[in-house]
Design a protein around this motif. Structure first.
Motif, PDB file in Angstrom:
ATOM      1  N   GLN A 149      -3.317  -8.381   3.111  1.00  0.00           N
ATOM      2  CA  GLN A 149      -3.978  -8.816   4.329  1.00  0.00           C
ATOM      3  C   GLN A 149      -3.012  -8.597   5.498  1.00  0.00           C
ATOM      4  O   GLN A 149      -1.842  -8.286   5.297  1.00  0.00           O
ATOM      5  CB  GLN A 149      -4.359 -10.288   4.203  1.00  0.00           C
ATOM      6  CG  GLN A 149      -5.360 -10.563   3.087  1.00  0.00           C
ATOM      7  CD  GLN A 149      -6.667  -9.812   3.289  1.00  0.00           C
ATOM      8  OE1 GLN A 149      -7.236  -9.827   4.381  1.00  0.00           O
ATOM      9  NE2 GLN A 149      -7.129  -9.135   2.243  1.00  0.00           N
ATOM     10  N   PRO A 150      -3.484  -8.747   6.746  1.00  0.00           N
ATOM     11  CA  PRO A 150      -2.586  -8.549   7.889  1.00  0.00           C
ATOM     12  C   PRO A 150      -1.306  -9.377   7.780  1.00  0.00           C
ATOM     13  O   PRO A 150      -1.314 -10.498   7.270  1.00  0.00           O
ATOM     14  CB  PRO A 150      -3.452  -9.008   9.080  1.00  0.00           C
ATOM     15  CG  PRO A 150      -4.850  -8.732   8.642  1.00  0.00           C
ATOM     16  CD  PRO A 150      -4.871  -9.023   7.160  1.00  0.00           C
ATOM     17  N   TYR A 175      -1.172   1.251   5.837  1.00  0.00           N
ATOM     18  CA  TYR A 175      -0.404   1.970   6.865  1.00  0.00           C
ATOM     19  C   TYR A 175      -0.744   1.403   8.242  1.00  0.00           C
ATOM     20  O   TYR A 175       0.148   1.132   9.063  1.00  0.00           O
ATOM     21  CB  TYR A 175      -0.728   3.455   6.782  1.00  0.00           C
ATOM     22  CG  TYR A 175       0.096   4.342   7.690  1.00  0.00           C
ATOM     23  CD1 TYR A 175       1.164   5.073   7.185  1.00  0.00           C
ATOM     24  CD2 TYR A 175      -0.210   4.480   9.045  1.00  0.00           C
ATOM     25  CE1 TYR A 175       1.913   5.906   8.010  1.00  0.00           C
ATOM     26  CE2 TYR A 175       0.537   5.301   9.870  1.00  0.00           C
ATOM     27  CZ  TYR A 175       1.591   6.015   9.349  1.00  0.00           C
ATOM     28  OH  TYR A 175       2.332   6.826  10.172  1.00  0.00           O
ATOM     29  N   ALA A 176      -2.038   1.209   8.491  1.00  0.00           N
ATOM     30  CA  ALA A 176      -2.467   0.671   9.784  1.00  0.00           C
ATOM     31  C   ALA A 176      -1.930  -0.743  10.007  1.00  0.00           C
ATOM     32  O   ALA A 176      -1.552  -1.109  11.130  1.00  0.00           O
ATOM     33  CB  ALA A 176      -3.991   0.674   9.865  1.00  0.00           C
ATOM     34  N   LEU A 177      -1.879  -1.543   8.945  1.00  0.00           N
ATOM     35  CA  LEU A 177      -1.364  -2.907   9.076  1.00  0.00           C
ATOM     36  C   LEU A 177       0.116  -2.905   9.466  1.00  0.00           C
ATOM     37  O   LEU A 177       0.566  -3.746  10.251  1.00  0.00           O
ATOM     38  CB  LEU A 177      -1.568  -3.678   7.771  1.00  0.00           C
ATOM     39  CG  LEU A 177      -3.006  -4.027   7.409  1.00  0.00           C
ATOM     40  CD1 LEU A 177      -3.071  -4.677   6.028  1.00  0.00           C
ATOM     41  CD2 LEU A 177      -3.631  -4.955   8.447  1.00  0.00           C
ATOM     42  N   VAL A 178       0.881  -1.952   8.921  1.00  0.00           N
ATOM     43  CA  VAL A 178       2.293  -1.850   9.304  1.00  0.00           C
ATOM     44  C   VAL A 178       2.396  -1.458  10.780  1.00  0.00           C
ATOM     45  O   VAL A 178       3.225  -1.990  11.524  1.00  0.00           O
ATOM     46  CB  VAL A 178       3.044  -0.839   8.415  1.00  0.00           C
ATOM     47  CG1 VAL A 178       4.498  -0.721   8.861  1.00  0.00           C
ATOM     48  CG2 VAL A 178       2.986  -1.248   6.955  1.00  0.00           C
ATOM     49  N   CYS A 179       1.551  -0.529  11.208  1.00  0.00           N
ATOM     50  CA  CYS A 179       1.543  -0.147  12.625  1.00  0.00           C
ATOM     51  C   CYS A 179       1.289  -1.358  13.523  1.00  0.00           C
ATOM     52  O   CYS A 179       1.955  -1.539  14.554  1.00  0.00           O
ATOM     53  CB  CYS A 179       0.476   0.914  12.882  1.00  0.00           C
ATOM     54  SG  CYS A 179       0.802   2.515  12.113  1.00  0.00           S
ATOM     55  N   GLU A 180       0.330  -2.181  13.136  1.00  0.00           N
ATOM     56  CA  GLU A 180       0.010  -3.359  13.943  1.00  0.00           C
ATOM     57  C   GLU A 180       1.150  -4.374  13.930  1.00  0.00           C
ATOM     58  O   GLU A 180       1.397  -5.055  14.936  1.00  0.00           O
ATOM     59  CB  GLU A 180      -1.287  -3.983  13.437  1.00  0.00           C
ATOM     60  CG  GLU A 180      -2.497  -3.106  13.733  1.00  0.00           C
ATOM     61  CD  GLU A 180      -3.777  -3.595  13.097  1.00  0.00           C
ATOM     62  OE1 GLU A 180      -4.857  -3.185  13.559  1.00  0.00           O
ATOM     63  OE2 GLU A 180      -3.708  -4.391  12.134  1.00  0.00           O
ATOM     64  N   GLY A 215       0.776  -1.231   0.000  1.00  0.00           N
ATOM     65  CA  GLY A 215       0.000   0.000   0.000  1.00  0.00           C
ATOM     66  C   GLY A 215       0.803   1.275   0.000  1.00  0.00           C
ATOM     67  O   GLY A 215       0.249   2.365   0.094  1.00  0.00           O
ATOM     68  N   HIS A 216       2.121   1.177  -0.112  1.00  0.00           N
ATOM     69  CA  HIS A 216       3.015   2.333  -0.163  1.00  0.00           C
ATOM     70  C   HIS A 216       3.648   2.390  -1.553  1.00  0.00           C
ATOM     71  O   HIS A 216       3.908   1.356  -2.174  1.00  0.00           O
ATOM     72  CB  HIS A 216       4.142   2.206   0.852  1.00  0.00           C
ATOM     73  CG  HIS A 216       3.706   2.285   2.287  1.00  0.00           C
ATOM     74  ND1 HIS A 216       2.766   1.449   2.824  1.00  0.00           N
ATOM     75  CD2 HIS A 216       4.115   3.106   3.301  1.00  0.00           C
ATOM     76  CE1 HIS A 216       2.609   1.742   4.107  1.00  0.00           C
ATOM     77  NE2 HIS A 216       3.417   2.745   4.418  1.00  0.00           N
ATOM     78  N   GLY A 217       3.967   3.603  -2.027  1.00  0.00           N
ATOM     79  CA  GLY A 217       4.615   3.716  -3.322  1.00  0.00           C
ATOM     80  C   GLY A 217       3.803   3.004  -4.382  1.00  0.00           C
ATOM     81  O   GLY A 217       2.644   3.321  -4.640  1.00  0.00           O
ATOM     82  N   ARG A 218       4.402   1.967  -4.974  1.00  0.00           N
ATOM     83  CA  ARG A 218       3.692   1.181  -5.984  1.00  0.00           C
ATOM     84  C   ARG A 218       3.151  -0.126  -5.426  1.00  0.00           C
ATOM     85  O   ARG A 218       2.662  -0.973  -6.154  1.00  0.00           O
ATOM     86  CB  ARG A 218       4.637   0.871  -7.144  1.00  0.00           C
ATOM     87  CG  ARG A 218       5.162   2.127  -7.835  1.00  0.00           C
ATOM     88  CD  ARG A 218       5.975   1.740  -9.042  1.00  0.00           C
ATOM     89  NE  ARG A 218       6.541   2.912  -9.689  1.00  0.00           N
ATOM     90  CZ  ARG A 218       7.185   2.877 -10.835  1.00  0.00           C
ATOM     91  NH1 ARG A 218       7.347   1.735 -11.452  1.00  0.00           N
ATOM     92  NH2 ARG A 218       7.680   3.971 -11.366  1.00  0.00           N
ATOM     93  N   GLY A 219       3.293  -0.309  -4.118  1.00  0.00           N
ATOM     94  CA  GLY A 219       2.845  -1.549  -3.506  1.00  0.00           C
ATOM     95  C   GLY A 219       1.328  -1.668  -3.477  1.00  0.00           C
ATOM     96  O   GLY A 219       0.612  -0.670  -3.501  1.00  0.00           O
ATOM     97  N   VAL A 220       0.839  -2.879  -3.421  1.00  0.00           N
ATOM     98  CA  VAL A 220      -0.599  -3.134  -3.354  1.00  0.00           C
ATOM     99  C   VAL A 220      -0.982  -3.514  -1.929  1.00  0.00           C
ATOM    100  O   VAL A 220      -0.176  -4.039  -1.169  1.00  0.00           O
ATOM    101  CB  VAL A 220      -1.017  -4.256  -4.324  1.00  0.00           C
ATOM    102  CG1 VAL A 220      -0.743  -3.849  -5.760  1.00  0.00           C
ATOM    103  CG2 VAL A 220      -0.275  -5.557  -4.009  1.00  0.00           C
ATOM    104  N   GLN A 221      -2.226  -3.231  -1.572  1.00  0.00           N
ATOM    105  CA  GLN A 221      -2.698  -3.525  -0.222  1.00  0.00           C
ATOM    106  C   GLN A 221      -2.670  -5.027   0.026  1.00  0.00           C
ATOM    107  O   GLN A 221      -2.903  -5.832  -0.860  1.00  0.00           O
ATOM    108  CB  GLN A 221      -4.119  -2.994  -0.038  1.00  0.00           C
ATOM    109  CG  GLN A 221      -4.659  -3.174   1.378  1.00  0.00           C
ATOM    110  CD  GLN A 221      -6.036  -2.571   1.534  1.00  0.00           C
ATOM    111  OE1 GLN A 221      -6.415  -1.702   0.781  1.00  0.00           O
ATOM    112  NE2 GLN A 221      -6.772  -3.058   2.514  1.00  0.00           N
TER     113      GLN A 221
END
Length: 392
Positions: free
Chosen positions: A62-63, A177-182, A54-60
């Motif tokens: 799962q956890p 972003y939230a998944l990285v935080c977790e 979900g960052h740059g060119r990355g795709v979202q």
């Protein structure tokens, strides 16, 4: 949990050279964070980065956990045909580096870990941040980020670089972003540092409040073969604040010559790499194959100056440069170039709706007739990409 799919960012270097993998910081794109360092190293190293989901060119995704990210980095190395590689990572990218050293030490030749920690922050802080982003979107992270990320005076000295990094943050997928935080909330390998025997260079910024020098000192003293370097006046994103120093430290640890000043050949090589990334191999191969005695000097010039000196500058990301280029091409009526750069804009992450808004803006500031022609060309080019983004 599942191993996320990482977007590969090729930052240049010889195919036969030792591989250096680069890991990003939360909220950044690898191209914006690491290009300045990569350009100083890719005479001797093949430099490849990866973006967080979900960052740059990355795709979202799962956890996932930090261990899942490290497994994905190993798959990336496999796909590049590398049994072993050197690694450098900033912040969460550094956490991934520690996990690699624990899970697959036989694969890693050395690790440069910047502005990171064996644990970062507290679980409650990360979970609170994840909840905030999910509730209010990524804009909730923009206020105060410049102060958290950069050392004193950096924004005044390098406003373009700072703006490009903040723009990358603003386009980060909130859920990712939230998944990285977790993932960071449950990451703590402090008690396992003594297991790490691979050479580790811990690099801290003296002005980094998120991961202060003590955090890096803990890593350097905890592993079996660690050194600590503190960069004076540098904040949390050392690769952009001190690219020369960081590149020199990596080169010394890896065992390649110190990066010299860039030569004309370096600039041309970097320009060709970004030209291929933006326009695609097929287009560039066609342009090169069509070179004649008459056009050879012109091809050399545009690769060196347009692509090697401008498109490679770290002050703006490729996405922003595409938007500026499209506007300029509409204004000047360069229709053949506009079709090419519409395709390039899609490669650089713009979606069709964003391009539509850009062309609407040009109708006001460049003129309705120019925008009319641009919409006609876009109507021919952009449907090629609809199915790839699930657009209607």
């Amino acid at each position: 949990m599942s191993v996320p799919r990482l977007q590969v960012i090729d930052l240049g270097g010889p195919d036969g050279g030792s591989l250096l993998l680069l890991g990003p910081s939360l909220g950044t794109s690898t191209a914006t964070l690491w290009t300045g360092v990569a350009q100083r190293l890719n005479d001797h190293l093949r430099v490849v980065g990866w973006d967080l989901p979900g960052h740059g060119r990355g795709v979202q995704a799962q956890p996932f956990t930090i261990a899942d990210l490290s497994a994905a980095v190993l798959l990336l190395a496999d796909s590049l045909g590398a049994d072993t590689f050197h690694y450098a990572g900033n912040s969460v990218g550094g956490c991934v580096g520690l996990q690699l050293l624990l899970n697959a030490p036989q694969r890693v030749g050395s690790a440069t870990l910047l502005c990171t920690g064996a644990a970062i922050g507290t679980p409650d802080d990360w979970l609170e941040r994840a909840a905030t982003v999910r509730a209010g979107g990524i804009d909730t992270m923009l206020a105060g980020t410049a102060q958290r990320w950069f050392g004193p005076g950096f924004i005044a000295r390098q406003p373009g670089v700072g703006a490009a990094l903040l723009d990358a943050l603003s386009h980060t997928d909130p859920e990712s972003y939230a998944l990285v935080c977790e993932a960071l909330a449950v990451f703590d390998v402090t008690d396992r540092l003594s297991e790490i025997a691979i050479p580790v260079l811990a690099v801290a910024g003296s002005a980094d409040g998120a991961t202060p020098p003590e955090s890096l000192r803990c890593i350097a003293s905890g592993v079996q073969d660690g050194d600590l370097v503190v960069l004076d006046g540098v904040g949390h994103l050392a690769p952009v604040e001190a690219p020369d120093r960081v590149a020199g430290l990596i080169a010394e640890l890896v065992g390649v010559p110190q990066p010299p000043s860039r030569t004309v050949e370096d600039v041309h090589r970097a320009g060709m790499a970004v030209r291929r990334e933006v326009l695609g191999d097929a287009y560039v191969d066609g342009a090169v194959a069509g070179t004649t005695d008459l056009t050879a000097d012109f091809q050399q010039m545009i690769t060196q100056y347009a692509w090697g000196s401008i498109w490679t500058r770290p002050g703006l990301d490729l996405r922003s440069r595409s938007m500026i280029t499209l506007t300029a091409l509409v204004a000047r009526g360069h229709h053949e170039e506009l079709a090419m750069h519409l395709r390039a804009a899609r490669r650089n992450g713009l979606i069709n709706d964003e391009i539509k808004e850009l062309l609407m803006q040009t109708a006001i500031y460049c003129g309705v007739p120019d925008a009319n022609s641009a919409f006609r060309i876009a109507a021919e080019v952009l449907p090629e990409f609809n199915e790839h983004q699930g657009e209607q």
